[in-house]
Each structure stands twice: as structure tokens, then as C-alpha cells.
Design an enzyme around this catalytic site. Structure first.
Site, PDB file in Angstrom:
ATOM      1  N   LYS A  22      18.916-125.685  26.363  1.00  0.00           N
ATOM      2  CA  LYS A  22      17.993-124.674  26.923  1.00  0.00           C
ATOM      3  C   LYS A  22      18.571-124.113  28.220  1.00  0.00           C
ATOM      4  O   LYS A  22      18.612-122.902  28.427  1.00  0.00           O
ATOM      5  CB  LYS A  22      16.638-125.312  27.213  1.00  0.00           C
ATOM      6  CG  LYS A  22      15.728-124.473  28.112  1.00  0.00           C
ATOM      7  CD  LYS A  22      14.384-125.096  28.347  1.00  0.00           C
ATOM      8  CE  LYS A  22      14.325-126.011  29.528  1.00  0.00           C
ATOM      9  NZ  LYS A  22      14.264-125.378  30.858  1.00  0.00           N
ATOM     10  N   ASN A  23      19.053-125.000  29.099  1.00  0.00           N
ATOM     11  CA  ASN A  23      19.468-124.538  30.426  1.00  0.00           C
ATOM     12  C   ASN A  23      20.841-123.882  30.448  1.00  0.00           C
ATOM     13  O   ASN A  23      21.269-123.403  31.505  1.00  0.00           O
ATOM     14  CB  ASN A  23      19.382-125.695  31.420  1.00  0.00           C
ATOM     15  CG  ASN A  23      17.940-126.098  31.668  1.00  0.00           C
ATOM     16  OD1 ASN A  23      17.011-125.370  31.273  1.00  0.00           O
ATOM     17  ND2 ASN A  23      17.725-127.249  32.271  1.00  0.00           N
ATOM     18  N   CYS A 116       5.943-123.830  40.083  1.00  0.00           N
ATOM     19  CA  CYS A 116       5.516-124.435  38.817  1.00  0.00           C
ATOM     20  C   CYS A 116       5.050-125.858  39.134  1.00  0.00           C
ATOM     21  O   CYS A 116       4.967-126.251  40.299  1.00  0.00           O
ATOM     22  CB  CYS A 116       6.648-124.422  37.800  1.00  0.00           C
ATOM     23  SG  CYS A 116       7.950-125.572  38.231  1.00  0.00           S
ATOM     24  N   ARG A 121       9.594-123.892  44.052  1.00  0.00           N
ATOM     25  CA  ARG A 121      10.709-123.169  43.421  1.00  0.00           C
ATOM     26  C   ARG A 121      11.053-121.858  44.158  1.00  0.00           C
ATOM     27  O   ARG A 121      10.970-120.777  43.615  1.00  0.00           O
ATOM     28  CB  ARG A 121      10.411-122.879  41.957  1.00  0.00           C
ATOM     29  CG  ARG A 121       9.912-124.016  41.134  1.00  0.00           C
ATOM     30  CD  ARG A 121      10.895-125.139  40.883  1.00  0.00           C
ATOM     31  NE  ARG A 121      12.029-124.798  40.087  1.00  0.00           N
ATOM     32  CZ  ARG A 121      12.060-124.872  38.754  1.00  0.00           C
ATOM     33  NH1 ARG A 121      10.980-125.219  38.110  1.00  0.00           N
ATOM     34  NH2 ARG A 121      13.150-124.562  38.093  1.00  0.00           N
ATOM     35  N   PRO A 122      11.408-121.935  45.424  1.00  0.00           N
ATOM     36  CA  PRO A 122      11.762-120.698  46.147  1.00  0.00           C
ATOM     37  C   PRO A 122      13.012-120.039  45.560  1.00  0.00           C
ATOM     38  O   PRO A 122      13.760-120.675  44.812  1.00  0.00           O
ATOM     39  CB  PRO A 122      12.024-121.195  47.568  1.00  0.00           C
ATOM     40  CG  PRO A 122      12.374-122.625  47.423  1.00  0.00           C
ATOM     41  CD  PRO A 122      11.611-123.136  46.231  1.00  0.00           C
ATOM     42  N   ILE A 123      13.241-118.782  45.917  1.00  0.00           N
ATOM     43  CA  ILE A 123      14.455-118.092  45.429  1.00  0.00           C
ATOM     44  C   ILE A 123      15.276-117.537  46.596  1.00  0.00           C
ATOM     45  O   ILE A 123      16.091-116.629  46.428  1.00  0.00           O
ATOM     46  CB  ILE A 123      14.090-116.950  44.442  1.00  0.00           C
ATOM     47  CG1 ILE A 123      13.181-115.921  45.102  1.00  0.00           C
ATOM     48  CG2 ILE A 123      13.495-117.496  43.159  1.00  0.00           C
ATOM     49  CD1 ILE A 123      13.027-114.635  44.293  1.00  0.00           C
ATOM     50  N   ASP A 124      15.061-118.119  47.784  1.00  0.00           N
ATOM     51  CA  ASP A 124      15.777-117.633  48.974  1.00  0.00           C
ATOM     52  C   ASP A 124      17.291-117.674  48.810  1.00  0.00           C
ATOM     53  O   ASP A 124      18.011-116.774  49.281  1.00  0.00           O
ATOM     54  CB  ASP A 124      15.337-118.430  50.210  1.00  0.00           C
ATOM     55  CG  ASP A 124      15.580-119.915  50.023  1.00  0.00           C
ATOM     56  OD1 ASP A 124      15.095-120.475  49.014  1.00  0.00           O
ATOM     57  OD2 ASP A 124      16.266-120.530  50.858  1.00  0.00           O
ATOM     58  N   ASP A 305      16.278-133.760  35.636  1.00  0.00           N
ATOM     59  CA  ASP A 305      15.576-133.494  34.372  1.00  0.00           C
ATOM     60  C   ASP A 305      15.480-134.741  33.492  1.00  0.00           C
ATOM     61  O   ASP A 305      14.811-134.706  32.459  1.00  0.00           O
ATOM     62  CB  ASP A 305      16.278-132.383  33.591  1.00  0.00           C
ATOM     63  CG  ASP A 305      16.161-131.059  34.305  1.00  0.00           C
ATOM     64  OD1 ASP A 305      16.873-130.106  33.911  1.00  0.00           O
ATOM     65  OD2 ASP A 305      15.397-130.962  35.269  1.00  0.00           O
ATOM     66  N   ARG A 397       8.459-126.166  25.449  1.00  0.00           N
ATOM     67  CA  ARG A 397       9.332-125.295  26.255  1.00  0.00           C
ATOM     68  C   ARG A 397      10.772-125.790  26.215  1.00  0.00           C
ATOM     69  O   ARG A 397      11.703-124.994  26.333  1.00  0.00           O
ATOM     70  CB  ARG A 397       8.840-125.246  27.706  1.00  0.00           C
ATOM     71  CG  ARG A 397       7.567-124.458  27.945  1.00  0.00           C
ATOM     72  CD  ARG A 397       7.312-124.325  29.428  1.00  0.00           C
ATOM     73  NE  ARG A 397       8.532-123.954  30.102  1.00  0.00           N
ATOM     74  CZ  ARG A 397       8.884-124.430  31.305  1.00  0.00           C
ATOM     75  NH1 ARG A 397       8.095-125.273  31.949  1.00  0.00           N
ATOM     76  NH2 ARG A 397      10.017-124.080  31.863  1.00  0.00           N
TER      77      ARG A 397
HETATM   78  C1  EPZ Z   1      17.680-125.411  36.963  1.00  0.00           C
HETATM   79  O1  EPZ Z   1      16.576-124.937  37.704  1.00  0.00           O
HETATM   80  C2  EPZ Z   1      17.106-125.927  35.650  1.00  0.00           C
HETATM   81  N1  EPZ Z   1      16.456-124.847  34.919  1.00  0.00           N
HETATM   82  C3  EPZ Z   1      16.087-127.041  35.929  1.00  0.00           C
HETATM   83  O2  EPZ Z   1      15.634-127.545  34.672  1.00  0.00           O
HETATM   84  C4  EPZ Z   1      16.803-128.155  36.691  1.00  0.00           C
HETATM   85  O3  EPZ Z   1      15.867-129.170  37.024  1.00  0.00           O
HETATM   86  C5  EPZ Z   1      17.429-127.594  37.962  1.00  0.00           C
HETATM   87  O4  EPZ Z   1      18.321-126.502  37.642  1.00  0.00           O
HETATM   88  C6  EPZ Z   1      18.224-128.654  38.727  1.00  0.00           C
HETATM   89  O5  EPZ Z   1      19.233-129.160  37.905  1.00  0.00           O
HETATM   90  C7  EPZ Z   1      17.220-123.967  34.230  1.00  0.00           C
HETATM   91  O6  EPZ Z   1      18.442-124.025  34.255  1.00  0.00           O
HETATM   92  C8  EPZ Z   1      16.495-122.920  33.442  1.00  0.00           C
HETATM   93  P1  EPZ Z   1      17.904-125.220  41.468  1.00  0.00           P
HETATM   94  P2  EPZ Z   1      16.840-124.110  39.075  1.00  0.00           P
HETATM   95  O7  EPZ Z   1      17.943-123.813  41.930  1.00  0.00           O
HETATM   96  O8  EPZ Z   1      18.015-123.246  38.934  1.00  0.00           O
HETATM   97  C9  EPZ Z   1      15.722-125.553  45.640  1.00  0.00           C
HETATM   98  C10 EPZ Z   1      14.081-128.313  33.074  1.00  0.00           C
HETATM   99  O9  EPZ Z   1      13.273-129.249  33.062  1.00  0.00           O
HETATM  100  N2  EPZ Z   1      15.994-124.112  45.752  1.00  0.00           N
HETATM  101  O10 EPZ Z   1      19.179-126.004  41.372  1.00  0.00           O
HETATM  102  O11 EPZ Z   1      15.546-123.508  39.481  1.00  0.00           O
HETATM  103  C11 EPZ Z   1      14.633-125.830  44.634  1.00  0.00           C
HETATM  104  O12 EPZ Z   1      13.352-125.710  45.216  1.00  0.00           O
HETATM  105  C12 EPZ Z   1      14.235-127.469  34.336  1.00  0.00           C
HETATM  106  O13 EPZ Z   1      14.810-127.969  32.117  1.00  0.00           O
HETATM  107  C13 EPZ Z   1      15.757-123.458  46.960  1.00  0.00           C
HETATM  108  O14 EPZ Z   1      15.326-124.070  47.938  1.00  0.00           O
HETATM  109  O15 EPZ Z   1      17.175-125.324  40.069  1.00  0.00           O
HETATM  110  C14 EPZ Z   1      14.923-127.253  44.220  1.00  0.00           C
HETATM  111  O16 EPZ Z   1      14.358-128.122  45.183  1.00  0.00           O
HETATM  112  C15 EPZ Z   1      13.313-127.924  35.466  1.00  0.00           C
HETATM  113  N3  EPZ Z   1      16.012-122.124  47.045  1.00  0.00           N
HETATM  114  C16 EPZ Z   1      16.456-127.327  44.298  1.00  0.00           C
HETATM  115  O17 EPZ Z   1      16.873-126.223  45.101  1.00  0.00           O
HETATM  116  C17 EPZ Z   1      16.488-121.403  45.973  1.00  0.00           C
HETATM  117  O18 EPZ Z   1      16.712-120.187  46.132  1.00  0.00           O
HETATM  118  C18 EPZ Z   1      17.137-127.245  42.940  1.00  0.00           C
HETATM  119  O19 EPZ Z   1      16.853-125.999  42.386  1.00  0.00           O
HETATM  120  C19 EPZ Z   1      16.717-122.081  44.762  1.00  0.00           C
HETATM  121  C20 EPZ Z   1      16.469-123.426  44.667  1.00  0.00           C
END
Ligand code: EPZ
Length: 425
Positions: A22-23, A116, A121-124, A305, A397
Site C-alpha cells: 500500500k505504502n 487521523c 499528521r502535520p505537513i510542514d 506500522d 484500508r
Molecule cells: C508514511 O506516512 C506511511 N503512509 C505511514 O503508514 C507510516 O507510518 C509513516 O510513513 C512512517 O513510516 C504512507 O506511506 C501512505 P512521515 P507519512 O511523514 O509519510 C511527522 C500505515 O499504517 N511529520 O514519515 O505521513 C509526523 O507527524 C501508515 O500504513 C511532521 O512533523 O509519515 C510523524 O510524527 C500510517 N511534519 C512523523 O513525522 C511533516 O511535514 C513521521 O511521518 C510530515 C511528518
């Protein structure tokens, strides 16, 4: 509401082929819009999140069609750069479209995706990375207006190795003249798969899987047929199903290298693991012993995960285990339901202490997030009696027809419709 009925006590045993990840598929589907040619994704998993991404691509003007498990995306008519508000909020993975829409159309409008169950889940980091490439982003009350008219290659430093931010920058930079560098990039295997996919389309990306990724922009990308990597989280979940039920399982179409952290922890618990080139074999012990500590980390650390699933297994292990969830701030929602099944878990912030018990008992529980729901199914497989897990759609999902997979491996599990009054139809 749909739920799963599980009758505990059966060993999970047998051999099965694991679906594509999926990811990996979600960013790859988004990256497909970087070319006007048709892109064929083979062995595309039938997951709710995949169907959601397909509907978003259609809203942007892409043509999508299934032939068996092959999904074809054709984006020559891509015209819409605005992600609908409802979709952006409802489906978090919409954020993966930001980079490719900018890469293709040089403008994009998206709504802040909501948080969620597992965190805000910020996007900064996504936005900081795109701004480093010259994207002008203005925030109009939760709606992001992105102008990529002056986009350029450049140096991106990620304060945290975010998977999504790394992928968004890779996709935004693939068609940008010049060379872009991503420093402190995420190193997950899914990033390597995205690199393989974009390079198969004619891209020039190097370094995925390391902390420094180099993207040499190319003028155009062409269509391909591509099979994404196997799902290491689904594979890990099935290994845990065999471990928690004292069973034995062979998983085919997996990449053992992607499972090293999970195999290491299951071996610590007494499981015997045998790897071949594209398969892994697990033999569970009669009695599991607990790992001492499990810390989730960005790859190559233990994957967040798989945290919930390993917690379920450790509930029935001899001894006491400690889990530290370092990646997401609220990823212990499954603890209360595991405790209702007889587990002994105490949580303090990001630390959970699991005291092994001799047995769990079935009861009615609720999936509160994707991987926590999967953990409750695992617990139900090992519990005495019957367990009903509400909210099966949440589990759908990330797992295609989990009940079919587990039934094929000897589990007793059925999908059912639950009445709001608690009854079962
Ligand atoms: C991906 O999410 C995966 N989803 C997640 O899988 C997985 O848990 C995660 O990576 C970590 O491995 C997909 O690939 C679709 P991150 P993503 O950005 O990209 C913080 C599942 O169960 N962060 O690495 O959203 C964030 O809050 C899902 O399949 C910021 O602060 O993960 C978190 O604490 C759940 N600012 C950490 O980084 C940002 O702009 C990791 O997030 C982005 C993230």
C-alpha cells in the site's frame, strides 16, 4: 457497520503470496501523472486507500481502469490542479498528489489534510521542501494555494526523515531542470520503490534508501508497466499471526531484506525464521518469550506500522516487554481493547509496558486505526472464545480481504454486518 468475527484457538499455518505494498502503491499512483503516457500498475492491491487514490486521480482528469489486478492510469487529459476539499480532508494520502501536480502543471490547490487516529499528521516538512524548490505557497484559511511558476532545482533539508515529504519532493523535482538534493531523506524501502518506478519512466534519481537523494531533472517521462514491491507490513502482520497462534507460515513474494527488524524481534521471542530469495518461513515456539524493549524508529529502525501487531503478540509472551512509540504521538489506541481481552498493558505517554499473560479471552472490541485493528484480529485468533472486531472498513484500508487470507491459513474469521444495537446479522 462491518466487523470481523473471529474464533480463537486455531494455528495459522500454510503458505501464501503477499500483495503489493500500500505504502509504495499510493505514491506510485500519484507519480503516474508525471507522464502523459499510460502507466500500468500490475498486482495492484484492492485496498480502500488505493480506490480512494484512484477516485482522486479521476477528479483531476485522469482516466483509470482496472483489468483484473492491473490498474492503468492515463493522464493526458489532466487539467485540474485543485484537490477537492472533501477528498483532501477525508483521504490523507491526497497529500502525495501535491508534488506530482506541481511537477506536471506547476500549480496546485490543496486543503490541509486532516489529522487521523494516530496523530495530527502535520505537513510542514512537505511545504518546507517544496518552498526550497521555489514553490510559492499561501495559506488561505486551511486551503494551500501553490504557485510553481518559478520552481527550480535546489537543496532540500528535512528536519525529520519524513516518508511523505521525501516522496513529494522527489516527484516535484523529477521534471525540474537541474539537480535537486534531499538531505536527511527518509530511507524506507517504499522510497527506493518510488525511485525505481520514476527511473523506469526515464527519470534520473539516485540514493533512495540512503539519507541523501539526488534527483537530476529530465524533460519528460514515458509510460511503463510496473509491479510495486511486496507489502512488508502485511507480511509482518501475517508472521505475527503465526507467532501468536503457535503456527508455521511461509510467505511468498516478499523481500526478506525489508523484514529484518520484524524478523529480529520475532526471533528474540523464540520464533525460528528461514529466509529464501523471495520468501520467508516462520516456525513459532510453543511458548513465546517477550522481547525486552521495542523502539519504533524511521527505517532501518523498527517500523511504527508493526508496533500494534507486535504488542498483540507480546501480550501472550512469557515475561515483560516495553514498547516505545517514537514516531507517532497517539498510536496506542489498541491498548484499551487488548486489556479488555485480558492483556496486562500499562501506558505512560509514548511508553507501553506489556506483562505477558497466559491467555486472552474473546470479547467485542473496536478497531480505532488501521494497524491497531489488525492487532485486535491477531489477538482474536489466539484468544479463547469468540471476538468481534468492529470497524472492519478501517482495516480494509491496508489489508485486502484479510478474512480470506487468514481463512486460507487456517484461521476462523468471517466478515459480518453489525447492528448498531450490538447484534450481528
Ligand atoms: C508514511 O506516512 C506511511 N503512509 C505511514 O503508514 C507510516 O507510518 C509513516 O510513513 C512512517 O513510516 C504512507 O506511506 C501512505 P512521515 P507519512 O511523514 O509519510 C511527522 C500505515 O499504517 N511529520 O514519515 O505521513 C509526523 O507527524 C501508515 O500504513 C511532521 O512533523 O509519515 C510523524 O510524527 C500510517 N511534519 C512523523 O513525522 C511533516 O511535514 C513521521 O511521518 C510530515 C511528518
Amino acid at each position: 457497520m462491518e466487523g470481523f468475527w473471529v474464533k480463537g484457538g486455531e494455528c495459522i499455518r500454510g503458505s501464501i503470496c503477499v500483495d503489493s505494498a500500500k505504502n509504495a502503491v499510493l505514491p506510485i499512483l500519484a507519480a503516474a501523472i508525471l507522464t502523459q503516457d499510460a502507466v500500468h500498475i500490475e498486482h495492484c492491491p484492492g485496498l480502500m486507500d488505493v480506490y480512494a487514490m484512484e477516485s482522486m486521480l479521476k477528479m483531476l482528469g485522469c482516466a483509470c481502469r482496472w483489468q483484473g489486478d492491473e490498474l492503468t492510469i492515463e493522464s493526458s487529459r489532466l487539467h485540474n490542479w485543485e484537490m477537492p476539499d472533501a477528498i483532501s480532508k477525508q483521504i490523507r494520502s491526497s497529500i502525495f498528489l501535491l508534488g506530482p501536480i506541481l511537477g506536471r502543471l506547476r500549480k496546485a490547490t490543496v486543503t490541509y489534510p486532516g489529522g487521523c487516529e494516530i496523530g495530527i499528521r502535520p505537513i510542514d516538512l512537505h511545504l518546507k521542501g517544496l518552498r526550497a524548490l521555489g514553490v510559492r505557497i499561501t495559506d488561505g484559511e486551511g486551503i494551500l494555494y501553490c504557485d510553481g511558476g518559478a520552481m527550480h532545482a535546489g537543496d532540500v533539508y528535512l528536519d525529520y526523515p519524513s516518508v511523505g515529504a521525501t516522496e513529494n519532493v522527489m516527484m516535484a523535482a523529477a521534471l525540474l531542470k537541474g539537480t535537486t538534493y534531499i538531505h536527511n531523506a527518509a530511507r524506507e524501502p517504499e522510497i527506493e520503490d518510488l525511485q525505481r518506478f520514476i527511473n523506469a519512466m526515464g527519470g534520473k534519481i539516485r540514493g533512495a534508501g540512503t539519507q541523501l537523494i539526488e534527483i537530476e531533472g529530465v524533460p519528460t517521462l514515458h509510460g511503463i508497466t510496473y509491479r510495486p514491491m511486496p507489502d512488508r507490513i502485511v507480511a509482518g502482520t501475517l508472521l505475527c499471526a503465526a507467532a501468536i497462534t503457535g503456527g508455521e507460515v511461509t510467505l511468498k513474494h516478499v523481500c526478506p531484506r525489508d523484514l529484518i527488524p520484524v524478523e529480529a524481534k520475532l526471533t528474540e521471542m523464540g520464533c525460528r525464521m528461514y529466509d529464501e530469495e523471495n520468501s520467508v518461513h516462520l516456525i513459532a515456539p510453543k511458548t513465546l518469550k517477550s522481547f525486552s524493549t521495542l523502539q519504533t524508529q524511521p527505517h532501518p529502525g523498527f517500523p511504527t506500522d508493526m508496533q500494534a501487531q507486535m504488542m498483540a503478540v507480546s501480550c501472550l509472551a512469557r515475561g515483560c516487554g516495553v514498547i516505545v512509540e517514537n514516531v507517532f504521538e497517539s498510536r496506542f489506541a489498541h491498548v484499551s481493547d487488548l486489556n479488555r481481552m485480558g492483556a496486562r498493558i500499562r501506558v505512560n505517554g509514548r511508553v507501553a509496558v506489556i506483562e505477558g499473560v497466559r491467555k486472552l479471552h474473546g470479547c467485542r472490541v473496536c478497531a480505532r486505526d488501521l494497524r491497531g485493528g489488525a492487532a485486535l484480529v491477531l489477538a482474536g485468533l489466539a484468544a479463547e472464545g469468540e471476538t468481534v472486531i468492529e470497524n472492519a472498513r478501517l482495516i480494509d484500508r491496508g489489508y485486502a480481504a484479510l478474512e480470506k487470507t487468514l481463512t486460507e491459513l487456517g484461521g476462523r474469521i468471517q466478515r459480518m454486518t453489525l447492528k448498531t444495537d450490538g447484534g450481528i446479522t
